[in-house]
Design an enzyme around this catalytic site. Structure first.
Site, PDB file in Angstrom:
ATOM      1  N   THR A 273       0.788  -1.366   0.151  1.00  0.00           N
ATOM      2  CA  THR A 273       0.005  -0.118  -0.183  1.00  0.00           C
ATOM      3  C   THR A 273       0.947   1.118  -0.093  1.00  0.00           C
ATOM      4  O   THR A 273       1.894   1.093   0.598  1.00  0.00           O
ATOM      5  CB  THR A 273      -1.059  -0.084   1.171  1.00  0.00           C
ATOM      6  OG1 THR A 273      -1.136   1.356   1.466  1.00  0.00           O
ATOM      7  CG2 THR A 273      -0.308  -0.478   2.429  1.00  0.00           C
TER       8      THR A 273
ATOM      9  N   TYR B  71      -2.490  -2.013  10.662  1.00  0.00           N
ATOM     10  CA  TYR B  71      -2.499  -2.680   9.507  1.00  0.00           C
ATOM     11  C   TYR B  71      -1.397  -1.984   8.507  1.00  0.00           C
ATOM     12  O   TYR B  71      -0.928  -2.989   7.593  1.00  0.00           O
ATOM     13  CB  TYR B  71      -3.942  -2.231   8.671  1.00  0.00           C
ATOM     14  CG  TYR B  71      -4.012  -2.189   7.180  1.00  0.00           C
ATOM     15  CD1 TYR B  71      -3.729  -3.403   6.620  1.00  0.00           C
ATOM     16  CD2 TYR B  71      -3.902  -1.162   6.321  1.00  0.00           C
ATOM     17  CE1 TYR B  71      -3.721  -3.473   5.323  1.00  0.00           C
ATOM     18  CE2 TYR B  71      -4.018  -1.128   5.139  1.00  0.00           C
ATOM     19  CZ  TYR B  71      -3.725  -2.468   4.405  1.00  0.00           C
ATOM     20  OH  TYR B  71      -3.659  -2.662   3.207  1.00  0.00           O
ATOM     21  N   HIS B  72      -1.216  -0.739   8.210  1.00  0.00           N
ATOM     22  CA  HIS B  72      -0.187  -0.358   7.440  1.00  0.00           C
ATOM     23  C   HIS B  72       1.205  -0.765   7.573  1.00  0.00           C
ATOM     24  O   HIS B  72       1.848  -1.138   6.835  1.00  0.00           O
ATOM     25  CB  HIS B  72      -0.306   1.195   7.035  1.00  0.00           C
ATOM     26  CG  HIS B  72      -1.453   1.813   6.340  1.00  0.00           C
ATOM     27  ND1 HIS B  72      -2.684   2.012   7.141  1.00  0.00           N
ATOM     28  CD2 HIS B  72      -1.780   1.738   4.995  1.00  0.00           C
ATOM     29  CE1 HIS B  72      -3.515   2.574   6.059  1.00  0.00           C
ATOM     30  NE2 HIS B  72      -2.989   2.212   4.812  1.00  0.00           N
TER      31      HIS B  72
ATOM     32  N   LYS C 282       1.956  -4.380   6.445  1.00  0.00           N
ATOM     33  CA  LYS C 282       2.177  -4.266   5.083  1.00  0.00           C
ATOM     34  C   LYS C 282       3.669  -3.912   5.002  1.00  0.00           C
ATOM     35  O   LYS C 282       4.376  -4.492   4.051  1.00  0.00           O
ATOM     36  CB  LYS C 282       1.482  -3.348   4.311  1.00  0.00           C
ATOM     37  CG  LYS C 282       0.031  -3.734   4.205  1.00  0.00           C
ATOM     38  CD  LYS C 282      -0.087  -4.960   3.078  1.00  0.00           C
ATOM     39  CE  LYS C 282      -1.518  -4.874   2.775  1.00  0.00           C
ATOM     40  NZ  LYS C 282      -1.747  -6.050   1.588  1.00  0.00           N
TER      41      LYS C 282
ATOM     42  N   SER D 233      -0.956   3.066  10.527  1.00  0.00           N
ATOM     43  CA  SER D 233      -1.753   2.252  11.371  1.00  0.00           C
ATOM     44  C   SER D 233      -1.173   0.740  11.423  1.00  0.00           C
ATOM     45  O   SER D 233      -0.181   0.590  10.805  1.00  0.00           O
ATOM     46  CB  SER D 233      -3.028   1.978  10.632  1.00  0.00           C
ATOM     47  OG  SER D 233      -2.907   1.012   9.522  1.00  0.00           O
TER      48      SER D 233
HETATM   49  N1  USQ Z   1     -11.639   8.921   5.286  1.00  0.00           N
HETATM   50  C1  USQ Z   1     -12.756  10.030   5.408  1.00  0.00           C
HETATM   51  N2  USQ Z   1     -13.840   9.852   5.505  1.00  0.00           N
HETATM   52  C2  USQ Z   1     -14.250   8.242   5.691  1.00  0.00           C
HETATM   53  C3  USQ Z   1     -13.155   7.195   5.285  1.00  0.00           C
HETATM   54  C4  USQ Z   1     -11.869   7.630   5.548  1.00  0.00           C
HETATM   55  O1  USQ Z   1     -12.163  11.420   5.469  1.00  0.00           O
HETATM   56  O2  USQ Z   1     -15.525   8.052   5.533  1.00  0.00           O
HETATM   57  C5  USQ Z   1     -10.166   9.449   5.084  1.00  0.00           C
HETATM   58  C6  USQ Z   1      -9.208   8.861   6.020  1.00  0.00           C
HETATM   59  O3  USQ Z   1      -8.992   9.545   7.352  1.00  0.00           O
HETATM   60  C7  USQ Z   1      -7.969   8.889   5.388  1.00  0.00           C
HETATM   61  C8  USQ Z   1      -8.338   8.801   3.862  1.00  0.00           C
HETATM   62  O4  USQ Z   1      -9.735   8.997   3.820  1.00  0.00           O
HETATM   63  O5  USQ Z   1      -7.344   9.995   5.288  1.00  0.00           O
HETATM   64  C9  USQ Z   1      -8.247   7.066   3.444  1.00  0.00           C
HETATM   65  O6  USQ Z   1      -8.857   6.390   4.226  1.00  0.00           O
HETATM   66  P1  USQ Z   1      -9.538   4.882   3.708  1.00  0.00           P
HETATM   67  O7  USQ Z   1     -10.362   4.308   4.719  1.00  0.00           O
HETATM   68  O8  USQ Z   1     -10.158   5.107   2.343  1.00  0.00           O
HETATM   69  O9  USQ Z   1      -8.251   4.220   3.223  1.00  0.00           O
HETATM   70  P2  USQ Z   1      -6.984   3.702   4.182  1.00  0.00           P
HETATM   71  O10 USQ Z   1      -7.272   3.413   5.578  1.00  0.00           O
HETATM   72  O11 USQ Z   1      -5.861   4.576   4.025  1.00  0.00           O
HETATM   73  O12 USQ Z   1      -6.661   2.191   3.516  1.00  0.00           O
HETATM   74  C10 USQ Z   1      -7.316   1.973   2.019  1.00  0.00           C
HETATM   75  C11 USQ Z   1      -7.352   0.585   1.971  1.00  0.00           C
HETATM   76  C12 USQ Z   1      -6.129  -0.229   2.112  1.00  0.00           C
HETATM   77  C13 USQ Z   1      -5.043   0.567   1.222  1.00  0.00           C
HETATM   78  C14 USQ Z   1      -5.088   2.215   1.210  1.00  0.00           C
HETATM   79  C15 USQ Z   1      -4.055   2.893   0.385  1.00  0.00           C
HETATM   80  O13 USQ Z   1      -8.031  -0.093   3.040  1.00  0.00           O
HETATM   81  O14 USQ Z   1      -5.917  -1.351   1.796  1.00  0.00           O
HETATM   82  O15 USQ Z   1      -3.706   0.118   1.372  1.00  0.00           O
HETATM   83  O16 USQ Z   1      -6.346   2.502   1.286  1.00  0.00           O
HETATM   84  S1  USQ Z   1      -3.543   4.091   1.005  1.00  0.00           S
HETATM   85  O17 USQ Z   1      -4.284   5.083   1.668  1.00  0.00           O
HETATM   86  O18 USQ Z   1      -2.753   4.958   0.011  1.00  0.00           O
HETATM   87  O19 USQ Z   1      -2.356   3.669   1.937  1.00  0.00           O
END
Ligand code: USQ
Length: 395
Positions: free
Chosen positions: A144, A181-182, A185, A179
């Site tokens: 990720t 989780y991260h 990875k 996190s």
């Molecule tokens: N967020 C909001 N509102 C929501 C959900 C999330 O503002 O309702 C924000 C979070 O605070 C965060 C961002 O959106 O800043 C991304 O959150 P997310 O839940 O869409 O994604 P994340 O937890 O970062 O993880 C997801 C996948 C994961 C992948 C990652 C890519 O679940 O498997 O590894 O995206 S990345 O974010 O580039 O690390």
């Protein structure tokens, strides 16, 4: 090529099985249906209904004219993994069999330990089984972009040149995940990097951004072949959640200021990139890192885009800033490289607004399904470990 997908029942896995088959590959895979169980534990279900694996496999055979070899089981059992690889004899193994949720890993000690042990164990088992059964096969491991975190530097693809006390070296770029989780990875990436050095394994580690979207149009409209789409606080990612919120008139839940930046890509681009990675393996012993996303966006851009796309369907959407349940930087530099996949032939599918409209059109018939589980939209998992629901009234 013969491609084995670990985690073939998930959002990406079931789509990839079809995308690779359509490109002429022989696909097989394994799954223990964990994603279905985790989402159920979160009090939710897929917005797009999905059928059992038995029905999926029947529909697959009807559409593609061939059988998809499938092994049902837990990748945490080494004999299971080794047997599946021995029977399938892969040229490439795509590892999508991890728990992909940062909020899920933040629930409590059991969930943090589960996510890390599950993710490390499944990766180890695939690595050791490949060494034993298919040492010349190529491992494509889904990592990720979140492994890098948000450093105040541009982010290269995995490695960078460093000069320190007059000497130079090419070293892994520091990982600063946000996190448990991260971090799982990151630990997995380290193990894959070491295994490829140790056993001359060809490995690609994909630093993927946030994927969104329903199944690509080429997959047709047989509902038995549709992939899942989650919207709960743990397994729904931001754009998919926003679209599900929009179709039921729920406020879009933007965490904090919404100025956080991330790399994003539609599901069909994720498929294109994974296929290119599979079809263009690195040489044996090489550990290659690809940053996989279409473009960097601010989160509030997406809230605005979804509200605008929803408006075209006559849906009025409110954007609600919630206290951020996570511990993350909201104002930060973010400029990751993403050139390698372009070099391999990745051509972004383009119009994000059209993609959002397609998604909303596909979700609208399932509005009642989403509404029935709308409690699952509200975040109450906090990075601090306290579990308290962000308070605001449901519409
Ligand atoms: N967020 C909001 N509102 C929501 C959900 C999330 O503002 O309702 C924000 C979070 O605070 C965060 C961002 O959106 O800043 C991304 O959150 P997310 O839940 O869409 O994604 P994340 O937890 O970062 O993880 C997801 C996948 C994961 C992948 C990652 C890519 O679940 O498997 O590894 O995206 S990345 O974010 O580039 O690390």
């Amino acid at each position: 090529m013969r491609v084995f997908i670990a985690g073939i029942d998930g959002y990406l896995g079931w789509t990839l099985a079809q995308a690779l088959t359509a490109r002429g590959h022989e696909v097989g895979g394994a799954d223990g249906y964990f994603r279905r169980k985790w989402v159920d534990e979160m009090g939710s279900w897929s917005a797009i209904p999905i059928v059992s694996m038995k029905e999926r496999l029947e529909a697959f055979r009807e559409r593609y004219g061939k059988r998809l070899p499938f092994w049902e089981g837990d990748l945490r059992s080494y004999p299971f993994v080794e047997q599946a690889l021995r029977e399938f004899r892969p040229d490439a193994v795509v590892h999508l069999g991890e728990c992909p949720s940062a909020p899920y890993s933040a629930i409590d000690v059991e969930h943090a330990v589960f996510v890390q042990t599950n993710n490390l164990t499944t990766t180890f088992h695939l690595l050791f089984a490949m060494k034993a059964i298919a040492p010349e096969a190529h491992l494509v491991k889904l990592g990720t972009m979140g492994e890098y975190g948000t450093p105040n530097l541009d982010i290269p693809e995995g490695f960078f040149e460093v000069e320190y006390r007059g000497r130079k070296d090419r070293l892994p770029f520091p990982r600063q995940a946000g996190s448990w989780y991260h971090w799982s990875k990151v630990h997995g990436s380290n193990n894959v990097m070491f295994a490829s050095k140790l056993w001359d394994l060809a490995a690609t580690d994909i630093m993927q951004g946030i994927v969104f979207g329903t199944h690509p149009a080429e997959m047709g409209d047989d509902p038995r072949l549709a992939t899942r789409l989650d919207f709960d606080q743990a397994f729904g990612t931001i754009v998919n959640r926003f679209c599900c919120q929009a179709v039921i008139g729920h406020p879009l839940t933007l965490y904090g200021s919404g100025t956080q930046q991330r790399g994003f890509l539609p599901l069909q681009d994720s498929m294109q990139c994974l296929a290119l990675a599979v079809e263009n393996p690195p040489k044996r012993g090489e550990y290659r890192v690809l940053n996989q996303f279409q473009q960097v966006y601010r989160l509030d851009d997406w809230a605005g885009k979804v509200a605008k796309a929803a408006d075209a369907f006559g849906l009025k959407t409110e954007i609600r800033h919630l206290d951020n349940p996570r511990k993350e930087q909201e104002e930060h530099h973010y400029r990751p490289d993403h050139d390698e996949l372009t070099r391999l032939g990745y051509r972004p599918s383009g119009d994000m607004d059209a993609e959002l409209r397609t998604m909303l059109a596909r979700l609208l018939p399932h509005a009642e399904r989403i509404r029935g589980k709308s409690e699952a939209l509200l975040p109450d998992i906090r990075w601090t470990g306290d579990r308290s629901r962000v308070s605001y009234r449901l519409p």
